[in-house]
Design a protein around this motif. Sequence first.
Motif, short mmCIF file in Angstrom:
data_model
loop_
_atom_site.label_atom_id
_atom_site.label_comp_id
_atom_site.label_asym_id
_atom_site.label_seq_id
_atom_site.Cartn_x
_atom_site.Cartn_y
_atom_site.Cartn_z
N LEU A 786 0.83 -1.20 0.00
CA LEU A 786 0.00 0.00 0.00
C LEU A 786 0.87 1.26 0.00
O LEU A 786 0.59 2.23 -0.71
CB LEU A 786 -0.92 -0.01 1.21
N SER A 787 1.95 1.23 0.80
CA SER A 787 2.85 2.39 0.85
C SER A 787 3.43 2.69 -0.52
O SER A 787 3.44 3.84 -0.98
CB SER A 787 3.99 2.12 1.84
N LEU A 788 3.90 1.65 -1.21
CA LEU A 788 4.51 1.85 -2.53
C LEU A 788 3.47 2.32 -3.54
O LEU A 788 3.80 3.10 -4.45
CB LEU A 788 5.18 0.55 -2.99
N CYS A 789 2.24 1.86 -3.42
CA CYS A 789 1.19 2.35 -4.32
C CYS A 789 0.99 3.86 -4.15
O CYS A 789 0.69 4.56 -5.12
CB CYS A 789 -0.13 1.64 -4.04
N CYS A 790 1.14 4.32 -2.93
CA CYS A 790 0.97 5.75 -2.66
C CYS A 790 2.14 6.58 -3.19
O CYS A 790 2.03 7.82 -3.27
CB CYS A 790 0.82 6.00 -1.16
N LEU A 791 3.25 5.94 -3.51
CA LEU A 791 4.47 6.67 -3.89
C LEU A 791 4.70 6.75 -5.39
O LEU A 791 5.77 7.18 -5.83
CB LEU A 791 5.70 6.02 -3.23
N HIS A 792 3.72 6.35 -6.19
CA HIS A 792 3.91 6.46 -7.64
C HIS A 792 4.19 7.91 -8.02
O HIS A 792 3.60 8.84 -7.46
CB HIS A 792 2.66 5.97 -8.37
N GLU A 793 5.07 8.09 -8.97
CA GLU A 793 5.44 9.44 -9.38
C GLU A 793 4.28 10.16 -10.03
O GLU A 793 4.08 11.36 -9.83
CB GLU A 793 6.63 9.38 -10.35
N PRO A 795 0.66 11.25 -10.17
CA PRO A 795 -0.40 11.34 -9.15
C PRO A 795 -1.63 10.49 -9.44
O PRO A 795 -2.22 9.92 -8.53
CB PRO A 795 -0.75 12.84 -9.14
N ARG A 796 -2.02 10.39 -10.70
CA ARG A 796 -3.25 9.65 -11.02
C ARG A 796 -3.13 8.16 -10.75
O ARG A 796 -4.14 7.45 -10.67
CB ARG A 796 -3.64 9.89 -12.47
N LEU A 797 -1.88 7.65 -10.61
CA LEU A 797 -1.67 6.24 -10.33
C LEU A 797 -1.77 5.93 -8.84
O LEU A 797 -1.85 4.77 -8.45
CB LEU A 797 -0.32 5.77 -10.86
N ARG A 798 -1.74 6.98 -8.02
CA ARG A 798 -1.88 6.76 -6.58
C ARG A 798 -3.35 6.57 -6.24
O ARG A 798 -4.22 7.21 -6.84
CB ARG A 798 -1.33 7.98 -5.81
N PRO A 799 -3.65 5.73 -5.27
CA PRO A 799 -5.06 5.58 -4.86
C PRO A 799 -5.54 6.83 -4.14
O PRO A 799 -4.74 7.61 -3.61
CB PRO A 799 -5.02 4.37 -3.92
N SER A 800 -6.83 7.05 -4.15
CA SER A 800 -7.39 8.14 -3.34
C SER A 800 -7.34 7.74 -1.87
O SER A 800 -7.19 6.57 -1.53
CB SER A 800 -8.83 8.41 -3.76
N MET A 801 -7.48 8.73 -0.98
CA MET A 801 -7.48 8.41 0.44
C MET A 801 -8.70 7.59 0.82
O MET A 801 -8.64 6.78 1.74
CB MET A 801 -7.42 9.69 1.28
N VAL A 802 -9.79 7.76 0.10
CA VAL A 802 -10.97 6.93 0.36
C VAL A 802 -10.65 5.47 0.06
O VAL A 802 -11.01 4.57 0.83
CB VAL A 802 -12.16 7.41 -0.50
N ALA A 803 -9.93 5.23 -1.05
CA ALA A 803 -9.53 3.86 -1.38
C ALA A 803 -8.52 3.33 -0.37
O ALA A 803 -8.56 2.15 -0.01
CB ALA A 803 -8.95 3.81 -2.79
N VAL A 805 -8.39 4.06 2.78
CA VAL A 805 -9.17 3.66 3.96
C VAL A 805 -9.79 2.28 3.74
O VAL A 805 -9.74 1.41 4.62
CB VAL A 805 -10.27 4.69 4.27
N GLY A 806 -10.36 2.07 2.56
CA GLY A 806 -10.96 0.77 2.27
C GLY A 806 -9.96 -0.37 2.33
O GLY A 806 -10.26 -1.47 2.80
N MET A 807 -8.73 -0.12 1.86
CA MET A 807 -7.69 -1.16 1.89
C MET A 807 -7.24 -1.42 3.33
O MET A 807 -7.03 -2.58 3.72
CB MET A 807 -6.50 -0.73 1.03
N LEU A 808 -7.09 -0.37 4.12
CA LEU A 808 -6.66 -0.56 5.51
C LEU A 808 -7.74 -1.26 6.33
O LEU A 808 -7.45 -2.00 7.26
CB LEU A 808 -6.31 0.79 6.14
N GLU A 809 -9.00 -1.02 5.99
CA GLU A 809 -10.10 -1.68 6.70
C GLU A 809 -10.30 -3.12 6.23
O GLU A 809 -10.99 -3.89 6.90
CB GLU A 809 -11.40 -0.91 6.47
N GLY A 810 -9.72 -3.47 5.09
CA GLY A 810 -9.88 -4.82 4.57
C GLY A 810 -11.08 -4.97 3.67
O GLY A 810 -11.37 -6.08 3.21
N ARG A 811 -11.81 -3.87 3.39
CA ARG A 811 -12.97 -3.96 2.50
C ARG A 811 -12.55 -4.04 1.04
O ARG A 811 -13.29 -4.57 0.21
CB ARG A 811 -13.87 -2.75 2.70
N LEU A 812 -11.40 -3.47 0.72
CA LEU A 812 -10.90 -3.48 -0.64
C LEU A 812 -9.56 -4.22 -0.67
O LEU A 812 -8.76 -4.11 0.28
CB LEU A 812 -10.70 -2.05 -1.16
#
Length: 863
Positions: A786-793, A795-803, A805-812
């Motif tokens: 998840l950290s590396l996904c957030c670090l894409h150069e 910006p459009r390749l990075r997940p939104s903060m809503v997404a 949250v979903g990944m950290l909660e285990g829903r996504l």
Amino acid sequence: MDFLLHHLMMSSSSFLILLFLISHGFQYGEGQIGRGSIATDYNFTGTGIFLNSPHSTFHAAICNPGNQTSRYYLCVVHKQTDTILWSANPSSPITSSSSSLLTLSVSGLTITNASHSVVWSTAGAFNGSVSALRLLDSGNLQLIDKFNVSLWTTFDYPTDTFVSGQRISVGGFLTSFVSESDLMPGDYKMVVTETDATLQWRAGQKYWALSSDLQSAKDSNNRVSYMVMNNTGLYLLGSNSQVVITVPLSPPAILRFGKLAIDGRFRITSYAQDPENSTNNTFIAPTKSCDLPFSCGSVRTCILKGSDTNFICNCPSGFRHSDDPEKEVKPCVPSDESSLASSTSFASSTSSFNYLRLPKGVGYFANKFTSPAFSDSNFSNCQLLCSGNCTCLGFYYINSSRSCYFLENDLGSTFSGADEEDIGYIKTISGKPPSTTHASSNRSNILPIVLPSVALALLLIVIFLYVALSRRKSRKDVILGRKGRQRAGFYAATEEEIDEDESDLSIPGLPTRFTFRELEEATDGFKTCIGSGGFGEVYKGTLLDGTVVAVKRISNISIQGKKEFLTEISVIGRIHHINLVNLRGFCNKGTRCLLLVYDFMNRGSLDKSLFAPYIGRTEALEGPPQVLEWRERMEIALSAARGLAYLHVSCENTIIHCDIKPENILLHDHNGVKISDFGLAKFLSPEQPNLITTMRGTRGYLAPEWLTNASISDRTDVYSFGMVLLEIVHGRKNCVSLPSSEMSEVESYFPVVALDKYEKGKCDELADPRLERRVPAVEVKEMVKLSLCCLHEEPRLRPSMVAVVGMLEGRLPVSKPRVELLKFLKMYSREVVETEGERGVGVGNSGNGSVSYQSPVHVSGIR
């Protein structure tokens, strides 16, 4: 043909679906009825169907939903699922005892009843002459001219449902039905606006917004033009088809139905073309039953039991269930003989108002999506204003923000689990009309009423004059007594600046405005400093009511930006979220200094606990720092993500934090995790001309777009959050300055190490060694991914903060980073490491020369 026409016209107890001959030609094709075509009698066919789409996906028919026999409608229906996509006359159903006609003429479609009165018509909705009626496989029923140009279409007039490919433009809406068999418009609407899509209950009370849903992602701040669905998701798009908000939907489906149900929920159903023609719900909003405005009836409290949909309803303390036998859902009424106020009873000036207080922790659905009616107000004013407002049925008073929320027009359900500071009051009517039998008795009552009123007025005048004179004297004392004085390095205001401090800028919505003297006394002369940075210092204080606060001083604000800054504070003061530190108030001391008052967080910032024992303990904090266990780190990451997601999608305007780092994530033993300094960075205007004023943040957490002067968006915060996630995993700063003999350049920049370990499948080696392997390896891997996904150069390749949250909660599921696009980190590391190396030991060190911990370098100049 004449015989058939005669037979249809003579059937008085049935529906006649007649398309008049308006030309001598007779045209018919798949999915289309041309002029001169005649449909058959409803009872004669037994189905009411008079037009099929080319592949029979949809049909147009006279339908009677629920098989009842008193209401009939012109409908477009999906054949396999029997879903009503559109209905022509939901407010004027055809009755079974009338003889009604459906006619197609040059001016359009018309439904008339037995008395030849028009029940429904398309006349006047377009310009042009109709040639035919056409039904497409998309479900769109159209009137077309002789050139096959569409003149009128059902897609432009949705009812409760829309389908894949159908656009709902800004200002358009879906309306729920009263019941599954009665298509009369119900109490709920889904409205598309220029910024969002919202669910509303009666009189426009909002209870859900697409932008605030955790499954949505905001991609731009463009104005919305329309809402549409396709095989991959639900979208709000701008005029140039640029995505504004997205809701990914899976699995992919060629046909989806978005329906506003009778209970107020918006459901997206995917049609699966399998042998059983099954359907499945892919999206439901709101997910929690207690978020619905009328789940329990008026005033009753909704209490969730174990799941989002399992709930019970109870009347709050001071109320009982109504005995009204006509109401299926029993509302709550006051326990005594007083009645609940209603919007129709206020015209009577003979009634007096009382207020029943709701228990702590009982909230109201609409407060989540509305702005306060008044800010910087006291309780008495809030109550007085509600009593004088004929649409106000109660109010909520938020003591911390001094805000007043009105409950207007209709009272919905309450819910359990709200912030205990949010206290609600329901208006009740009591008292009897005064006697008007004898004029003499009226006159005899004048003096007891008038004399006290006159005395009260005189008393108020005296008090006003006294306060005005005292304030003038106090202000003069401040000017003479403080002029030229300097306290512990704190800026001493000039006489002109004190005058300016007393001026009242007319900006609605500002939080509590403290005087400088109040905060000086609260902090004991700014005695206890608990933090500092490029912005100034933070002091611990205690307000008169005993509330412990943190008072932050921000210096060197530009004169030009003063009013703009206060305007932004008025926005931030209305933001309330469990994971955002509460801005209690401010003090505007001239043009040189601004004081902000926040809730005090007793464990300090995350860096103090996360990087312990690598850094020293701050005396102002309560207790020694402890090594954070893995589970608490996960909770901190999730809470911080929720706070950021709220800033990005749930506020009236997107707020970009611009400086996410452990120092701005605060911890408290009881209040959990809160993000601080949100939204303030971008509102400050540094006066140093040699700085890039658009660059704000902390080196080491800055997204690449800051350095390339590219546009800044909410994905800039996502990059910083990804850096924080890596530090949470490893327990140390991402960038450290060690001699080259001890550590290589690459090793000194942890994101590069994390990328290398991820490629080699050794993510478990990245966990904080102080945890002594008390960490699930699979969770470490997911966090690193998840950290590396957030670090894409990009910006459009990075997940939104809503997404996120979903990944950290285990829903996504956690997305897979694109390793080939993360190689830039190696090049990026050189600049960061070299800059850190030049600085040496940071100002935040304890002075022992340790290089294990490096204080961040602020590049905004004033933070």
